[in-house]
Design an enzyme around this catalytic site. Structure first.
Site, PDB file in Angstrom:
ATOM      1  CG  HIS A  99      -2.047   1.021   1.214  1.00 41.36           C
ATOM      2  ND1 HIS A  99      -2.118   2.198   1.172  1.00 41.36           N
ATOM      3  CD2 HIS A  99      -3.291   0.666   0.579  1.00 41.36           C
ATOM      4  CE1 HIS A  99      -3.137   2.755   1.096  1.00 41.36           C
ATOM      5  NE2 HIS A  99      -3.958   1.800   0.469  1.00 41.36           N
ATOM      6  CG  ASP A 132      -8.004  -3.620  -3.617  1.00 38.39           C
ATOM      7  OD1 ASP A 132      -9.397  -3.604  -4.027  1.00 38.39           O
ATOM      8  OD2 ASP A 132      -7.380  -2.932  -3.975  1.00 38.39           O
TER       9      ASP A 132
HETATM   10  N1  COA Z   1       4.018  -7.283  -4.807  1.00 37.62           N
HETATM   11  C1  COA Z   1       5.533  -7.494  -4.921  1.00 37.62           C
HETATM   12  N2  COA Z   1       6.363  -6.454  -4.633  1.00 37.62           N
HETATM   13  C2  COA Z   1       5.730  -5.138  -4.212  1.00 37.62           C
HETATM   14  C3  COA Z   1       4.381  -4.958  -4.072  1.00 37.62           C
HETATM   15  C4  COA Z   1       3.463  -6.119  -4.562  1.00 37.62           C
HETATM   16  N3  COA Z   1       2.120  -6.048  -4.588  1.00 37.62           N
HETATM   17  N4  COA Z   1       4.092  -3.571  -4.112  1.00 37.62           N
HETATM   18  C5  COA Z   1       5.029  -3.135  -3.893  1.00 37.62           C
HETATM   19  N5  COA Z   1       6.058  -3.985  -4.164  1.00 37.62           N
HETATM   20  C6  COA Z   1       7.562  -3.676  -4.020  1.00 37.62           C
HETATM   21  C7  COA Z   1       8.162  -2.961  -5.325  1.00 37.62           C
HETATM   22  O1  COA Z   1       8.259  -3.788  -6.290  1.00 37.62           O
HETATM   23  C8  COA Z   1       9.313  -2.046  -4.849  1.00 37.62           C
HETATM   24  O2  COA Z   1      10.269  -2.908  -4.765  1.00 37.62           O
HETATM   25  P1  COA Z   1      11.757  -2.058  -5.235  1.00 37.62           P
HETATM   26  O3  COA Z   1      11.950  -1.016  -4.255  1.00 37.62           O
HETATM   27  O4  COA Z   1      12.657  -3.382  -5.255  1.00 37.62           O
HETATM   28  O5  COA Z   1      11.673  -1.473  -6.775  1.00 37.62           O
HETATM   29  C9  COA Z   1       8.773  -1.619  -3.539  1.00 37.62           C
HETATM   30  O6  COA Z   1       7.840  -2.730  -3.150  1.00 37.62           O
HETATM   31  C10 COA Z   1       8.058  -0.356  -3.264  1.00 37.62           C
HETATM   32  O7  COA Z   1       6.854  -0.370  -4.214  1.00 37.62           O
HETATM   33  P2  COA Z   1       6.161   0.827  -4.766  1.00 37.62           P
HETATM   34  O8  COA Z   1       5.432   0.280  -6.064  1.00 37.62           O
HETATM   35  O9  COA Z   1       6.954   1.944  -4.808  1.00 37.62           O
HETATM   36  O10 COA Z   1       5.122   0.940  -3.667  1.00 37.62           O
HETATM   37  P3  COA Z   1       4.225   2.127  -3.238  1.00 37.62           P
HETATM   38  O11 COA Z   1       4.079   2.136  -2.048  1.00 37.62           O
HETATM   39  O12 COA Z   1       4.600   3.262  -4.419  1.00 37.62           O
HETATM   40  O13 COA Z   1       3.253   1.234  -4.090  1.00 37.62           O
HETATM   41  C11 COA Z   1       1.240  -0.224  -4.552  1.00 37.62           C
HETATM   42  C12 COA Z   1       1.946   0.836  -3.808  1.00 37.62           C
HETATM   43  C13 COA Z   1      -0.415  -0.178  -3.954  1.00 37.62           C
HETATM   44  C14 COA Z   1       1.072   0.706  -5.972  1.00 37.62           C
HETATM   45  C15 COA Z   1       1.991  -1.277  -4.782  1.00 37.62           C
HETATM   46  O14 COA Z   1       2.044  -2.045  -3.396  1.00 37.62           O
HETATM   47  C16 COA Z   1       1.277  -2.142  -5.656  1.00 37.62           C
HETATM   48  O15 COA Z   1       1.458  -2.222  -7.038  1.00 37.62           O
HETATM   49  N6  COA Z   1       0.285  -3.161  -5.069  1.00 37.62           N
HETATM   50  C17 COA Z   1      -0.336  -4.294  -5.959  1.00 37.62           C
HETATM   51  C18 COA Z   1      -1.657  -3.586  -6.423  1.00 37.62           C
HETATM   52  C19 COA Z   1      -2.591  -3.329  -5.394  1.00 37.62           C
HETATM   53  O16 COA Z   1      -2.844  -4.289  -4.567  1.00 37.62           O
HETATM   54  N7  COA Z   1      -3.293  -2.313  -5.393  1.00 37.62           N
HETATM   55  C20 COA Z   1      -4.256  -1.854  -4.671  1.00 37.62           C
HETATM   56  C21 COA Z   1      -4.050  -0.769  -3.661  1.00 37.62           C
HETATM   57  S1  COA Z   1      -5.439  -0.357  -2.364  1.00 37.62           S
END
Ligand code: COA
Length: 396
Positions: A282, A333
């Protein structure tokens, strides 16, 4: 404190002429930690895993409240007295009927389109079938909010039945939004407990501060565009797989895994291929999303009631693995996916159902934006070249 500093920096930048470094950092980081609005509607404490609506902890509301009561709370900043709640329920009941032209419009769409596209287009068109859609006075905007909150579930149930070649089921004005939705979807009354679980799911999804779709709604409302326009834009933002679309993808993943014994191997492979696991992680919560606490219980309960806990168990294995290996937690989700699936709800309706709930938060934020409006217009850090000379096309 950091938030405030970044907000102050961003504010200073916006009024200045140049392209400041702090703004660039914020843009590159997807505005993480930037405070972009003042709001009393909802607050997320990502470190401690606390979510409040208008001062009330989400656990309190999930335990004691109803979706209609939460709708009143989000729009008015306080819990309703009995007659106020009855009044809102009556108004919602009176607004259930969707114009025939909109139902005909839905009938005209190809059967295989994404339901989010249908919902977004129908909501955009709804404004054409009302008097003074552009009136954004508090009184008119609350009426529109009531109308949209009542008609979202009717539209979603109708589009589902129409694409299956069935006639939409007429809503019953005396039923709650949750009960009505399940009734209209299936053409038969849901069990009381199931309707209550669904009602709590609506409470849990109602607001989440400045998530992408709510921010979108506020940006559009900030131009003084009407409620229909603001909500249509919010629906577009919600449809993306990184936002509302995640729950559908969670269930696709669970179905692909299919067996508890395969869960860990599947996730390990996906991570090795640098894929993200949907429903995990998240942007704000760094601990358990408090909404997931309830949805985990519902996933288990609905599974047990239906005599099949496989989807719950696969979810648990993935959750444990991600926490152990990556220190990451499930978001809203993750368990809503299996809960809805076991309620017999089609996968591509998960995101429209999110909207059936979130319309309450969007409209709460839109009302708040109108009440104290300032056009939202941040700056971008320019990273392109400067001073280039025009080259005639034949010389490029
Ligand atoms: N599975 C695997 N790795 C994940 C991950 C996931 N669901 N979510 C984040 N990571 C990892 C990223 O690959 C990144 O790794 P890195 O630093 O080695 O590149 C690190 O964690 C940070 O990721 P980032 O996308 O920058 O985190 P964020 O806090 O900006 O993003 C989300 C948050 C929600 C966009 C992200 O966690 C995600 O895409 N989750 C899956 C989609 C989802 O469930 N969305 C609903 C949100 S309520």
């Amino acid at each position: 404190m950091d938030n405030v500093k970044e907000a102050a920096a961003a504010k200073g930048n916006a009024s200045g002429g140049g392209a400041p470094a702090a703004a660039g950092a914020a843009a590159a980081g997807g505005l993480r930690g930037v405070v972009a609005a003042s709001s009393s509607i909802g607050d997320v404490n990502g470190e401690q895993g606390i979510l409040i609506y208008q001062g009330y902890d989400i656990h309190e509301l999930a335990e004691h409240s109803t979706f209609e009561e939460v709708v009143f709370l989000l729009w008015n900043g306080r819990l309703p007295k009995r007659e106020e709640l009855e009044g809102l329920k009556r108004e919602i009941g009176e607004c259930y009927d969707v114009p025939k032209e909109i139902v005909d419009l839905i009938r005209s769409f190809p059967k295989e389109v994404d339901p989010m596209d249908t919902l977004r287009t129908a909501v955009s068109a709804l404004g054409m079938y009302t008097e003074s859609p552009h009136d954004i006075s508090r009184e008119a905007a609350v009426k529109t909010a009531t109308r949209l909150t009542a008609q979202f579930p009717v539209l979603v149930a109708a589009l589902e039945r129409i694409r299956k070649g069935q006639e939409p089921v007429a809503p019953k004005p005396e039923l709650s939004i949750a009960t009505n939705f399940l009734y209209m979807l299936r053409g038969e009354m849901p069990q009381e407990r199931e309707a209550r679980i669904f009602d709590v799911c609506l409470i849990l999804h109602a607001d989440h501060e400045l998530n992408a779709s709510t921010f979108t709604a506020r940006v559009v409302a900030g131009t003084l565009a009407d409620v229909y326009a603001s909500v249509t834009a919010a629906l577009a933002a919600l449809s993306g797989p990184l936002h509302g679309g995640a729950n559908t993808n969670v269930m696709k993943m669970l179905l692909e895994i299919g067996d508890v014994a395969k869960a860990e191997g599947f996730v390990a492979n996906a991570l090795a291929e640098k894929k993200k696991i949907m429903g995990i992680g998240h942007a704000v919560y760094k601990t358990e999303d408090p909404r997931a606490t309830h949805l985990r219980r519902f996933s288990q309960e609905v599974g047990e009631r239906g005599g099949d806990t496989r989807w719950y168990e696969i979810s648990r294995k993935i959750e444990e693995y991600m926490l152990r290996e990556k220190g990451m937690y499930p978001n809203v989700d993750f368990f809503s996916a299996s809960t809805y699936y076991m309620m017999g709800i089609p996968l591509d309706l998960f995101t429209p159902i999110f909207a059936v709930s979130r319309i309450s938060g969007w409209t709460g934020h839109i009302l708040e934006q109108y009440a104290n409006n300032k056009l939202i217009r941040p700056r971008a850090e320019y990273v392109g070249p400067r001073g280039l000379k025009y080259t005639p096309i034949e010389q490029r």
